[in-house]
Design a protein around this motif. Sequence first.
Motif: not given
Length: 206
Positions: A100-126
Amino acid sequence: MQLPNQRGGYRQQQQQQGASPLAIRTKKHQLDTDTYTKMAMARVWRREWWYALIPFVIGLLPAIIWPSWWWLAGALLLTLLYVLFRSAQVTGVTQVEQTKPLFEKLGYEFDNKQIVLRRNEKEGMRLTWDMIGDVKREADGYLLSLRAPELPQELKGWRLWMAKTFDTPIFLQVPDRIFNSPNDQKLFDAMLRRKNLLPGGGPGAA
């Protein structure tokens, strides 16, 4: 399919996500469940259309000995039941707690090591890059397909075959419009090529 690192639920994955200061950050995006279902269905049936012939042939076999239109009707019914069952597996992904988290409104952060799916400043999925199986460049963005999770070792025989054969595609949709600048989009494209996820990556990909 269970999303990697999601066994304990979304909130249990909200450790400090140390994204690099050089990470490419995007605007928020929500993958619509109807859009996912259409895209996933298309992928599944392009790959597995011929599986639907198996119940059809099995249903027709008795007609070799006992010719009757009833066997044809039965074969069509078996095929329909299979198509409905396989389609339900795909549509069910949008309702499973782990995905279900994949279908929420998320911001993405990409760097050379990981992708962070960020719901807000405190919650994210790596997600780490080795969880991405392949990337498809589309006219208006990218589709990042996740690898299927490793199956339990105790899974044997027909159960193992079923798990491998009838997996459901899970992917991230990254439209061009969510990048904050054309330069960010170009950097992301170059990152994918360095990692050999798009054609044009060099031998020293990270």
